[in-house]
Every structure is written in structure tokens, then in C-alpha cells.
Design a protein around this motif. Structure first.
Motif, PDB file in Angstrom:
ATOM      1  N   PHE A 122     -12.629 121.788  15.341  1.00 42.37           N
ATOM      2  CA  PHE A 122     -11.677 120.670  15.931  1.00 42.37           C
ATOM      3  C   PHE A 122     -12.265 120.165  17.203  1.00 42.37           C
ATOM      4  O   PHE A 122     -12.962 120.690  17.818  1.00 42.37           O
ATOM      5  CB  PHE A 122     -10.511 121.297  16.232  1.00 42.37           C
ATOM      6  N   PRO A 123     -11.874 119.286  17.583  1.00 40.06           N
ATOM      7  CA  PRO A 123     -10.911 118.051  16.898  1.00 40.06           C
ATOM      8  C   PRO A 123     -11.923 117.277  15.736  1.00 40.06           C
ATOM      9  O   PRO A 123     -13.017 117.110  15.927  1.00 40.06           O
ATOM     10  CB  PRO A 123     -10.512 117.054  17.923  1.00 40.06           C
ATOM     11  N   VAL A 124     -10.885 116.887  14.760  1.00 39.00           N
ATOM     12  CA  VAL A 124     -11.606 116.277  13.562  1.00 39.00           C
ATOM     13  C   VAL A 124     -10.481 115.307  13.038  1.00 39.00           C
ATOM     14  O   VAL A 124      -9.306 115.545  13.272  1.00 39.00           O
ATOM     15  CB  VAL A 124     -11.895 117.242  12.620  1.00 39.00           C
ATOM     16  N   VAL A 125     -11.143 114.217  12.354  1.00 41.18           N
ATOM     17  CA  VAL A 125     -10.321 113.229  11.716  1.00 41.18           C
ATOM     18  C   VAL A 125     -10.402 113.529  10.149  1.00 41.18           C
ATOM     19  O   VAL A 125     -11.569 113.719   9.586  1.00 41.18           O
ATOM     20  CB  VAL A 125     -10.633 111.846  11.882  1.00 41.18           C
ATOM     21  N   VAL A 126      -9.443 113.748   9.390  1.00 39.37           N
ATOM     22  CA  VAL A 126      -9.643 113.992   7.793  1.00 39.37           C
ATOM     23  C   VAL A 126      -8.859 112.972   7.152  1.00 39.37           C
ATOM     24  O   VAL A 126      -7.823 112.355   7.576  1.00 39.37           O
ATOM     25  CB  VAL A 126      -8.833 115.245   7.582  1.00 39.37           C
ATOM     26  N   SER A 127      -9.536 112.547   6.066  1.00 42.59           N
ATOM     27  CA  SER A 127      -8.676 111.690   5.046  1.00 42.59           C
ATOM     28  C   SER A 127      -8.392 112.593   3.796  1.00 42.59           C
ATOM     29  O   SER A 127      -9.403 113.034   3.234  1.00 42.59           O
ATOM     30  CB  SER A 127      -9.309 110.348   4.661  1.00 42.59           C
ATOM     31  N   VAL A 128      -7.143 112.402   3.261  1.00 42.40           N
ATOM     32  CA  VAL A 128      -6.943 113.377   2.264  1.00 42.40           C
ATOM     33  C   VAL A 128      -6.588 112.678   0.904  1.00 42.40           C
ATOM     34  O   VAL A 128      -6.085 111.352   0.949  1.00 42.40           O
ATOM     35  CB  VAL A 128      -5.746 114.399   2.577  1.00 42.40           C
ATOM     36  N   THR A 160     -14.041 113.073   4.638  1.00 44.30           N
ATOM     37  CA  THR A 160     -13.106 112.167   3.815  1.00 44.30           C
ATOM     38  C   THR A 160     -12.999 112.901   2.541  1.00 44.30           C
ATOM     39  O   THR A 160     -13.519 113.861   2.271  1.00 44.30           O
ATOM     40  CB  THR A 160     -13.843 110.762   3.466  1.00 44.30           C
ATOM     41  N   ALA A 161     -11.987 112.440   1.764  1.00 50.76           N
ATOM     42  CA  ALA A 161     -11.697 112.607   0.215  1.00 50.76           C
ATOM     43  C   ALA A 161     -11.426 114.093   0.170  1.00 50.76           C
ATOM     44  O   ALA A 161     -12.041 114.589  -0.781  1.00 50.76           O
ATOM     45  CB  ALA A 161     -12.919 112.413  -0.424  1.00 50.76           C
ATOM     46  N   VAL A 162     -10.619 114.731   0.884  1.00 49.79           N
ATOM     47  CA  VAL A 162     -10.369 116.242   1.108  1.00 49.79           C
ATOM     48  C   VAL A 162      -9.188 116.409   0.128  1.00 49.79           C
ATOM     49  O   VAL A 162      -8.070 115.752  -0.013  1.00 49.79           O
ATOM     50  CB  VAL A 162      -9.956 116.399   2.459  1.00 49.79           C
ATOM     51  N   THR A 163      -9.486 117.296  -0.753  1.00 46.61           N
ATOM     52  CA  THR A 163      -8.383 118.037  -1.541  1.00 46.61           C
ATOM     53  C   THR A 163      -7.989 119.371  -1.322  1.00 46.61           C
ATOM     54  O   THR A 163      -7.016 119.784  -1.878  1.00 46.61           O
ATOM     55  CB  THR A 163      -8.893 117.944  -3.032  1.00 46.61           C
ATOM     56  N   LYS A 164      -8.654 119.995  -0.516  1.00 44.78           N
ATOM     57  CA  LYS A 164      -8.264 121.449   0.059  1.00 44.78           C
ATOM     58  C   LYS A 164      -8.286 121.541   1.540  1.00 44.78           C
ATOM     59  O   LYS A 164      -9.641 121.241   2.006  1.00 44.78           O
ATOM     60  CB  LYS A 164      -8.650 122.367  -1.010  1.00 44.78           C
ATOM     61  N   LEU A 165      -7.615 122.121   1.977  1.00 37.03           N
ATOM     62  CA  LEU A 165      -7.760 121.957   3.651  1.00 37.03           C
ATOM     63  C   LEU A 165      -7.275 123.570   4.064  1.00 37.03           C
ATOM     64  O   LEU A 165      -6.165 124.143   3.832  1.00 37.03           O
ATOM     65  CB  LEU A 165      -6.912 121.164   4.324  1.00 37.03           C
TER      66      LEU A 165
END
Lengths: 254, 377
Positions: A170-176, A141-146
Motif C-alpha cells: 500500500f498505497p495502491v489503486v485497484v480496478s475490480v 487492474t482487472a482484479v477478481t480477488k483481493l
């Protein structure tokens, strides 16, 4: 080929909402893709490019949310999936995540799911963690760079007082967070091109989930800023200013 | 929201609106102060594809019609009538580049916003009445030699300049001149009553030589070319009226009189309701005419064309006069806070431009009487 999937929500445009005197909220026609979801869509498009695969979109909504397909596709997605369920109108975080996770399984071959940190109407911030739990995938969560590196990704998380770097397979779930990109405005070419892209409807009943919840929204109220309507009439100007300062102090302004 | 628009048109409207609010509005103080339009905003308009809108797809455009053009004009004019005007010049004039193979080379740079195209169509003698114009161009071997003046041009600090003019055989043509061509002077920018930043001014041609192929035909009888402009102009005037009205409604809700918002005063709320009515009627009229024009392009019918011509003349008149009315009343409602704020009062001067640009409204009344069969030409 693996896919990158962006989850987005079709919300009432805040500019088209009126808070009435009794604080009840009047919603009108205009809807839009939730503000932060635009960042999620852009992050998915960028990540898919780095992974050499397609970015697709998925939304859960009522009949009206079909209108979200072209705006989402104009932002660079190759295909849009739309879960059509009347229950979406009163869905809570659990039902929303149940529907999205079931649809992700149905679409298949998704390596990366990108959500925004929260929707601009509810800001419940539940979707990504719940989808991850339901799919049994890691959640960042809270991702600012990928950054994509083969079958792994490195994400920078913005926490309260530090940045955390996470490397995950992977696999993964991200919240940006919105900081991840500027979510560029689509040009007219992308808008015209969106009509030629594929939109797939998934009926709610096809997902095999129960649209029941223990949560009921009983009322939505706006908040209004009231003026104090205090007029400082007595004394000289210095007295009025002193009185104003006292009132501000009492209000905790300084 | 109008239910008239389809999904694609709504998306187009929202995109232009977002561009105008997020990227143009913050530049308005600078534009109003300097009377210059930032070059990178032209480029941005090109990146977004505004000048490809009505260019056929086979030439790199989107092949869209009048409704989409009006949407772009209206949304830009809400924030910056001047930007709407400069975009309109490109939308109207860039298609002329398709008329002559030698002009194709300018098509892509103009559509992409890399090069700015200006337009000129007002002769000092006869003004808008081209029948009174002196010839602008004389053929000399493989060249046209241009001598004359054009007034009130838009975008005249441009890379490529288009001027309408008569040849010695009294044939109306569009002549294209590159920046830096000897004998071409477009350095004069007027300080106008409105439309700051649109770069309008005077252009002088003195023994200015251009190759013969740098001109294309614009039939003086090509009524669609002119009536299209009236429809565009009406859409811009509509946006101008909507822009100042939206700001005024917000202001009247916030501004208090005796601790109550101005909107609680019946006289204010009624006036805002009246102005909104004018805007709604104008909106319907603009898009009715635009829809009619798009139908006309698909199925050419002389009767429909005549009806559309009357409509195009009428809406240009009605909506431009409406814009002046709305802008003036809105500034009065703002009081000193409007009169002293260029970001608000520019709408009055901008609105007045619509009553004059293309053809002054008095000429439109005359044309309308002619089209109605009341007078003879």
C-alpha cells in the motif's frame, strides 16, 4: 487510521433511456450507481474490514449526483464524499481522474483506492490507471480477488487467457471486475441507517485543478436493431427454408 | 418517477424493485406451477427487513409509515402479487404481537423471516361480517378452547397462525396458534383463480387449546386496523396493474403486425395510453391516502380520520377495479401469447383477488355509502 476509498459514478439508469427513431438518446430522471461500481464499493467494504479500518466513498458529479450518497452509504460505506462541479457533466477521463485524485489527496490517509473496471455509461476504463498515475501509486487492474496481508495485498488479475497473481504494498489503486463479489442488495436496515451517516461536499473549485479538456463529446447516439422484413413467399416450404438459409449465410450468421 | 418520494423512499423503492426483479421473478414459473412459495424467499424478505418496516424502533423495527409500506407492496406486486400479499399479512399482523407480552417471543422470529405468520379472518357464517359470526373461543380455566373454521386464509402453511374470532362474550380477539397444536389443522391449500403461491386455504379448529395469553384484543371498532389494510390492498393492486402494463408495453413495441410494431397501430397506442392514465391516477390516489394516513398518525383529528376512511374505501375499490381492467386489456393485447402464458395471465386472477380480499368490493360500496351519510348502518 488508513482508509479504503471506493470511487463510484452516478449514471443515468439504462432502463430509463430511450433511443428514438433518429437514434438520438432521450435520458429521463432515473439515475443509479454505475453497475460495476457496486462491486467496487463492496470490495472496499470487505477490504476495510480485513484491514480494520473504514471504507469511504467518493464521487465526482453535478448537483444531481448528491442523490448518490444514500445509495452508496447503504452499501456499507461509513462516509461519502461528493465533488460537486457542473463541469462533471462534460468531463472526460482526464478531468474525472484529476478531480478524484485531488480529492483523495485532500481527504488524506487513504491506503487503498478501489474503482470498477469501467462505468456503465462510458466504459472508458481510464479512471483507475489515471488516478494511479496522478498519485504516483501502483495500479492493479482487472482484479477478481483481493487478499489483505498487513501493509500489502495480493490481487488476482483476470487477463485474456490467464490469471496473474500480484503482490503489492500500500498505497495502491485497484480496478475490480464484477467477478470479485456479488455486490449484495442492501437491506432496509442499511437503507434507514444511511440517513445517519456523514456526507461531505467538496466544491470543484476547492480542488485547485483546471477543468479544461481537449475532448469534446459532439453527439451521443443509440443503436437500434432493425428487422430485415424479408418475407419468403415463393415455392414450397422446403424452398422457403432453403432461401432463408441462403440469406442467413449471406448475413454471415453461419 | 414520482417527485412525491424523498431520497430514502426512492432508495427503498429501488431496493425492493431490484429484489423483486432479480430474486423473485426468476422463481415465478416454479411458484405458478407448484402453487407453493419457496421458503427461502420468505427468509430473504425477512433478511431485507420488510417485516420490520412499521414496527417501532424500540422493538427492532424501523418505525416507518404507510407510504413506505405501500412502496414495498407496489414493487413486489409488479412481479409477484402473491409475494406482496404474503408480505402484507406479516406487515399487518406482526404488530399485533406487541399487544400481549406473552407474544413478544414470536416478534423477532417473525420479523426475521425465520417463522411465517399466517392470518385468518373469514368465518363461513357471515363471511366478512363479524356481527354474524358464531363465537370461536370459549374460556376454560387458563386456556382458550377454539372450535370453528376459517376460510380463504393466506400463508396457511405457517409456523404461527393468527385468527380473528369472537369469544363467548362477543369480544373480538386475535388468537395465536403454534404449528402442531392439537386440534389445529391448516393443511388445506386451495387451488385459487389467482395468487398462486400465497398458500391460502381452510383452517379448522377442533377443541384446539391455547393459553389465555396467546390472544390479544383487536377492537372491532378499531377502524384504522381495517382501513390500513385497504390502503395496502390498493398499493398491491396498483403494482399488479403496473406489472402487467409494463410487460404489455414492451411486448407491443416488439410484436409486429405487417412488419410494424403493434404500437404503431393507433388503436393499440391509444389503449396503452388509456391504461397508463388509469395507472397514474391510481398511483396518485394510493399515495395521497397513504400520506394522509401518516399525517393522521402524527396528529389525530376525527375529521381527518373520517376523510381518510372515505379515501381508503374509495381507493381500494377504484384501484382493484382498475387492476382487473388493466390486466384483462393487457392479456387481450397479448392475444394467444398471453392467454397461454401463466407468467402473464396470472395477473388477471391476481387482480380479481383485490376486488374480493379483505372485503369484497360490493361491501365497500355499501360502507362508502354509509360513510358518506347516504345510508344508515
Amino acid at each position: 487510521m488508513p482508509k479504503v476509498l471506493a470511487c463510484y459514478k452516478w449514471v443515468v439508469d439504462g432502463a430509463d433511456v430511450t433511443v428514438k427513431k433518429d437514434l438520438s438518446v432521450e435520458k429521463r430522471f432515473e439515475s443509479k450507481i454505475s453497475d460495476y461500481d457496486r462491486n467496487a464499493i463492496e470490495a472496499a467494504v470487505v477490504a476495510a474490514k480485513a484491514m480494520g479500518c473504514e471504507a469511504i466513498g467518493l464521487t465526482f458529479g453535478t448537483e444531481r449526483s448528491k442523490l448518490s450518497a444514500k445509495p452508496a452509504l447503504s452499501r456499507g460505506l461509513k462516509e461519502a464524499y461528493w465533488i460537486n462541479a457542473p463541469e462533471a457533466a462534460t468531463a472526460d477521463g482526464k478531468i474525472t481522474a484529476d478531480a478524484l485524485a485531488a480529492a483523495i489527496r485532500k481527504i488524506g490517509d487513504v491506503s487503498l483506492v478501489i474503482c470498477s473496471d469501467g462505468a456503465s455509461d462510458t466504459l472508458a476504463r481510464q479512471t483507475a490507471p489515471r488516478i494511479g498515475a496522478l498519485l504516483d501509486w501502483p495500479v492493479v487492474t482487472a482484479v477478481t480477488k483481493l487478499t489483505i496481508e498487513g501493509n500489502r495485498m495480493t490481487a488476482t488479475r483476470k487477463l485474456e487467457d490467464c490469471l496473474e497473481i500480484v503482490n503489492v504494498e500500500f498505497p495502491v489503486v485497484v480496478s475490480v471486475l464484477p467477478d470479485i463479489n456479488p455486490a449484495p442488495l442492501p437491506g432496509l436496515a442499511a437503507i434507514m441507517g444511511s440517513a445517519k451517516k456523514k456526507t461531505t461536499e467538496i466544491k470543484g473549485e476547492e480542488l485547485g485543478i483546471a477543468f479544461s479538456t481537449n475532448t469534446e463529446v459532439t453527439e451521443v447516439k443509440g443503436y437500434a436493431m432493425d428487422r430485415k422484413n424479408i418475407l419468403f413467399k415463393e415455392g414450397e416450404m422446403a424452398d422457403k427454408v432453403r432461401e432463408l438459409a441462403n440469406v442467413l449465410k449471406k448475413e454471415g450468421v453461419f | 418517477m414520482s417527485l412525491l418520494f424523498n431520497e430514502e423512499q426512492i432508495l427503498l423503492r429501488n431496493t425492493v424493485r431490484e429484489f423483486a426483479e432479480n430474486e423473485v421473478a426468476p422463481r415465478m414459473p416454479e411458484i405458478l406451477k407448484t402453487n407453493e412459495f419457496p421458503r427461502n424467499l420468505y427468509k430473504r424478505a425477512g433478511e431485507l427487513g420488510f417485516w420490520r418496516l412499521n414496527i417501532p424502533e424500540k422493538h427492532g423495527g424501523f418505525g416507518k409509515g404507510m407510504v413506505e409500506t405501500c412502496i414495498v407492496m407496489e414493487e413486489l406486486a409488479k412481479v409477484s402479487p402473491a409475494m406482496s400479499l404474503v408480505v402484507e399479512i406479516g406487515i399487518v399482523d406482526i404488530p399485533l404481537l406487541l399487544e400481549e407480552p406473552a407474544l413478544y417471543k414470536y416478534l423477532e422470529p417473525c420479523m426475521s423471516g425465520d417463522k411465517i405468520l399466517s392470518g385468518a379472518a373469514t368465518d363461513p357464517k357471515g363471511q366478512s361480517n363479524s356481527a354474524e359470526w358464531e363465537p370461536l373461543a370459549v374460556k376454560d380455566g387458563n386456556e382458550w378452547v377454539l372450535n370453528g373454521t376459517r376460510l380463504y386464509n393466506t400463508n396457511n402453511l405457517s409456523d404461527i397462525h393468527m385468527t380473528l374470532g369472537l369469544t363467548q362474550d362477543r369480544e373480538m380477539k386475535a388468537f395465536f396458534i403454534e404449528k402442531g397444536t392439537p386440534g389445529y389443522d391448516n393443511s388445506r391449500v386451495d387451488l385459487k383463480y389467482g395468487m398462486a403461491g400465497s398458500g391460502g386455504g381452510t383452517t379448522i379448529y377442533k377443541d384446539c387449546r391455547i393459553p389465555l395469553e396467546m390472544a390479544c384484543n383487536v377492537g372491532i371498532g378499531d377502524s384504522q386496523f381495517y382501513y390500513r389494510i385497504y390502503n395496502n390492498c390498493a398499493a398491491e393492486a396498483l403494482g399488479c396493474a403496473e406489472g402487467i402494463l409494463e410487460k404489455t408495453i414492451k411486448f407491443c413495441k416488439l410484436r409486429t403486425h405487417d412488419f410494424k410494431p403493434l404500437t404503431s397501430l393507433q388503436v393499440v397506442s391509444q389503449k396503452l395510453g388509456y391504461l397508463r392514465t388509469l395507472v397514474e391516477v391510481a398511483h396518485s390516489a394510493v399515495y395521497d391516502a397513504a400520506t394522509m394516513f401518516d399525517e393522521l398518525c402524527k396528529n389525530h383529528d376525527p375529521e381527518l380520520e373520517r376523510a381518510w376512511a372515505i379515501k381508503a374505501e374509495s381507493i381500494k375499490l377504484f384501484v382493484s377495479e382498475t387492476a382487473v381492467k388493466v390486466a384483462t386489456e393487457c392479456i387481450k393485447l397479448h392475444g394467444g401469447m398471453g392467454y397461454h402464458n401463466p407468467e402473464l395471465h396470472h395477473y388477471v386472477g391476481d387482480a380479481m383477488c383485490y376486488c374480493i380480499m379483505d372485503l369484497s368490493n360490493d361491501i365497500h360500496w355499501d360502507n362508502l355509502a354509509l360513510l358518506m351519510g347516504l345510508t344508515e348502518g
